[in-house]
Design a protein around this motif. Sequence first.
Motif, PDB file in Angstrom:
ATOM      1  N   LEU A 153       0.827  -1.206   0.000  1.00 11.25           N
ATOM      2  CA  LEU A 153       0.000   0.000   0.000  1.00 11.25           C
ATOM      3  C   LEU A 153       0.868   1.265   0.000  1.00 11.25           C
ATOM      4  CD1 LEU A 153      -2.718  -1.250   2.475  1.00 11.25           C
ATOM      5  CD2 LEU A 153      -3.061  -0.733   0.055  1.00 11.25           C
ATOM      6  N   GLU A 154       1.976   1.232   0.734  1.00  7.73           N
ATOM      7  CA  GLU A 154       2.880   2.377   0.739  1.00  7.73           C
ATOM      8  C   GLU A 154       3.537   2.570  -0.628  1.00  7.73           C
ATOM      9  OE1 GLU A 154       5.520   1.548   3.934  1.00  7.73           O
ATOM     10  OE2 GLU A 154       4.123   2.214   5.496  1.00  7.73           O
ATOM     11  N   ARG A 155       3.764   1.479  -1.325  1.00 11.27           N
ATOM     12  CA  ARG A 155       4.351   1.572  -2.665  1.00 11.27           C
ATOM     13  C   ARG A 155       3.318   2.086  -3.668  1.00 11.27           C
ATOM     14  NH1 ARG A 155       5.797  -3.205  -2.809  1.00 11.27           N
ATOM     15  NH2 ARG A 155       4.275  -4.140  -4.229  1.00 11.27           N
ATOM     16  N   TRP A 156       2.068   1.658  -3.521  1.00 10.66           N
ATOM     17  CA  TRP A 156       1.023   2.087  -4.441  1.00 10.66           C
ATOM     18  C   TRP A 156       0.655   3.554  -4.258  1.00 10.66           C
ATOM     19  CZ3 TRP A 156      -2.959  -2.519  -3.843  1.00 10.66           C
ATOM     20  CH2 TRP A 156      -2.485  -3.628  -4.561  1.00 10.66           C
ATOM     21  N   PHE A 157       0.581   3.992  -2.999  1.00 11.29           N
ATOM     22  CA  PHE A 157       0.054   5.315  -2.675  1.00 11.29           C
ATOM     23  C   PHE A 157       1.033   6.081  -1.799  1.00 11.29           C
ATOM     24  CE2 PHE A 157      -3.648   2.346  -2.631  1.00 11.29           C
ATOM     25  CZ  PHE A 157      -4.246   2.766  -3.796  1.00 11.29           C
ATOM     26  N   GLY A 158       0.947   7.393  -1.864  1.00  9.50           N
ATOM     27  CA  GLY A 158       1.694   8.220  -0.927  1.00  9.50           C
ATOM     28  C   GLY A 158       0.963   8.310   0.398  1.00  9.50           C
ATOM     29  N   PRO A 159       1.639   8.797   1.435  1.00  4.97           N
ATOM     30  CA  PRO A 159       1.026   8.880   2.767  1.00  4.97           C
ATOM     31  C   PRO A 159      -0.209   9.778   2.807  1.00  4.97           C
ATOM     32  CG  PRO A 159       3.148  10.035   2.685  1.00  4.97           C
ATOM     33  CD  PRO A 159       3.034   9.244   1.432  1.00  4.97           C
ATOM     34  N   ALA A 160      -0.284  10.792   1.946  1.00  2.00           N
ATOM     35  CA  ALA A 160      -1.435  11.695   1.959  1.00  2.00           C
ATOM     36  C   ALA A 160      -2.708  10.950   1.578  1.00  2.00           C
ATOM     37  CB  ALA A 160      -1.201  12.867   1.011  1.00  2.00           C
ATOM     38  N   ASP A 192      -0.508  13.787  -9.661  1.00  3.24           N
ATOM     39  CA  ASP A 192      -0.805  13.506  -8.250  1.00  3.24           C
ATOM     40  C   ASP A 192      -1.346  12.098  -8.051  1.00  3.24           C
ATOM     41  OD1 ASP A 192      -0.078  16.155  -7.436  1.00  3.24           O
ATOM     42  OD2 ASP A 192      -2.023  16.845  -8.149  1.00  3.24           O
ATOM     43  N   ALA A 193      -0.769  11.141  -8.766  1.00  6.21           N
ATOM     44  CA  ALA A 193      -1.188   9.744  -8.645  1.00  6.21           C
ATOM     45  C   ALA A 193       0.028   8.845  -8.736  1.00  6.21           C
ATOM     46  CB  ALA A 193      -2.196   9.382  -9.733  1.00  6.21           C
ATOM     47  N   GLY A 194      -0.049   7.718  -8.033  1.00  2.00           N
ATOM     48  CA  GLY A 194       1.002   6.725  -8.064  1.00  2.00           C
ATOM     49  C   GLY A 194       0.617   5.535  -8.923  1.00  2.00           C
ATOM     50  N   HIS A 195       0.739   4.325  -8.347  1.00  2.00           N
ATOM     51  CA  HIS A 195       0.637   3.104  -9.146  1.00  2.00           C
ATOM     52  C   HIS A 195      -0.792   2.726  -9.520  1.00  2.00           C
ATOM     53  CE1 HIS A 195       2.337  -0.412 -10.944  1.00  2.00           C
ATOM     54  NE2 HIS A 195       1.658  -1.250 -10.171  1.00  2.00           N
ATOM     55  N   LEU A 196      -1.769   3.181  -8.745  1.00  2.89           N
ATOM     56  CA  LEU A 196      -3.174   2.893  -9.050  1.00  2.89           C
ATOM     57  C   LEU A 196      -3.918   4.207  -9.286  1.00  2.89           C
ATOM     58  CD1 LEU A 196      -2.333   0.084  -7.916  1.00  2.89           C
ATOM     59  CD2 LEU A 196      -4.577  -0.038  -6.823  1.00  2.89           C
ATOM     60  N   PRO A 197      -3.659   4.871 -10.411  1.00  5.23           N
ATOM     61  CA  PRO A 197      -4.280   6.183 -10.631  1.00  5.23           C
ATOM     62  C   PRO A 197      -5.795   6.110 -10.735  1.00  5.23           C
ATOM     63  CG  PRO A 197      -3.178   5.416 -12.634  1.00  5.23           C
ATOM     64  CD  PRO A 197      -2.773   4.487 -11.526  1.00  5.23           C
ATOM     65  N   ASN A 198      -6.362   4.972 -11.126  1.00  5.29           N
ATOM     66  CA  ASN A 198      -7.819   4.848 -11.198  1.00  5.29           C
ATOM     67  C   ASN A 198      -8.449   4.905  -9.817  1.00  5.29           C
ATOM     68  OD1 ASN A 198      -6.663   2.181 -10.667  1.00  5.29           O
ATOM     69  ND2 ASN A 198      -8.754   1.411 -10.854  1.00  5.29           N
ATOM     70  N   VAL A 199      -7.682   4.551  -8.786  1.00  8.70           N
ATOM     71  CA  VAL A 199      -8.158   4.603  -7.407  1.00  8.70           C
ATOM     72  C   VAL A 199      -7.830   5.949  -6.774  1.00  8.70           C
ATOM     73  CG1 VAL A 199      -7.910   3.569  -5.108  1.00  8.70           C
ATOM     74  CG2 VAL A 199      -7.976   2.100  -7.139  1.00  8.70           C
ATOM     75  N   GLU A 200      -6.624   6.431  -7.015  1.00  9.62           N
ATOM     76  CA  GLU A 200      -6.145   7.641  -6.342  1.00  9.62           C
ATOM     77  C   GLU A 200      -6.722   8.924  -6.946  1.00  9.62           C
ATOM     78  OE1 GLU A 200      -1.875   9.209  -4.523  1.00  9.62           O
ATOM     79  OE2 GLU A 200      -1.940   7.500  -5.892  1.00  9.62           O
ATOM     80  N   GLN A 201      -6.873   8.928  -8.283  1.00  9.57           N
ATOM     81  CA  GLN A 201      -7.415  10.105  -8.979  1.00  9.57           C
ATOM     82  C   GLN A 201      -8.474   9.628  -9.978  1.00  9.57           C
ATOM     83  OE1 GLN A 201      -6.882  13.150  -8.205  1.00  9.57           O
ATOM     84  NE2 GLN A 201      -5.048  13.027  -6.931  1.00  9.57           N
ATOM     85  N   PRO A 202      -9.597   9.110  -9.495  1.00 10.12           N
ATOM     86  CA  PRO A 202     -10.568   8.489 -10.411  1.00 10.12           C
ATOM     87  C   PRO A 202     -11.130   9.445 -11.446  1.00 10.12           C
ATOM     88  CG  PRO A 202     -11.487   8.702  -8.192  1.00 10.12           C
ATOM     89  CD  PRO A 202     -10.022   8.996  -8.087  1.00 10.12           C
ATOM     90  N   ALA A 203     -11.385  10.704 -11.099  1.00  4.44           N
ATOM     91  CA  ALA A 203     -11.966  11.619 -12.075  1.00  4.44           C
ATOM     92  C   ALA A 203     -11.013  11.839 -13.244  1.00  4.44           C
ATOM     93  CB  ALA A 203     -12.315  12.948 -11.407  1.00  4.44           C
TER      94      ALA A 203
END
Length: 269
Positions: free
Chosen positions: A159-166, A245-256
């Motif tokens: 999860l830390e690799r997929w997403f940033g702490p924010a 502003d997205a990491g490995h799963l941009p569909n989850v982190e920045q869906p719009a």
Amino acid sequence: MGDPSRLHFIDGPACRLAVHQWGDPAAPAVVMNHSILASSRMWDDQARLLASRGYQVLCLDTRGHGQSDAAAPPYRTEDLAADTLRVLDAFGVERAHYVGLSLGGMTGFALGIEHGERLRSLCICDARADTPPAMTGMWDERITAAQAQGCASLARVTLERWFGPAFIARAPEVVRSLEQAIAQTQVDGFVGCARAIQQLDHLRRVGEIRVPTTFIVGADDGPLPQAMRDLQALVPGARLEVIEDAGHLPNVEQPAAFNAALVRHFEAL
């Protein structure tokens, strides 16, 4: 809002596979494949969107992930491509659009190179076409940890690799859902898919892809934005979308932003 998808189980080449079907079964088909240690539920937002735009969407749980059974490891991406082709056959689909992220994107390269006649288009997200030798060792470490302690032991670092702490701080429910998907992944499924990633070797042939192709990548996904720029130059006519502003799963982190890029892919066709 309830779940409008319909769950099907089909007999794959090596094990039983779970497929979530969205939309009109008579409509043009889109197949979606997910990241290692996730499940097809990571595509729910995009599947709902595409179904609303007139597509039948088939979201496949990769071997040993989600509700699919696990075949004995190791696997190759060609094996995972064969699973996808079996899904198309089971649903009577001659040609489909394909969307894959990470491991799902790697499978997309195998499909585009070897089975382009079954595809209408490719959308490959946050994926390499090869695995450099320097990267294989980390997969050995993850395999050892999963075999000793189960896939749940990989949740925090993944999860830390997929997403940033924010994002982890602001979206605890989303993160918790993905943590559960990681924990529920069968060890054989993870090991088989990790071995497929270690053996990934499609880079030499990506120029053979002849279907309309879009690459999408999170801007903060380590070396992958540059790797996908390089891939864009190799695949004739390919487009590249970078999600800020997205990491490995941009569909989850920045869906719009991801959904807008996905819609542009289909509109360009």
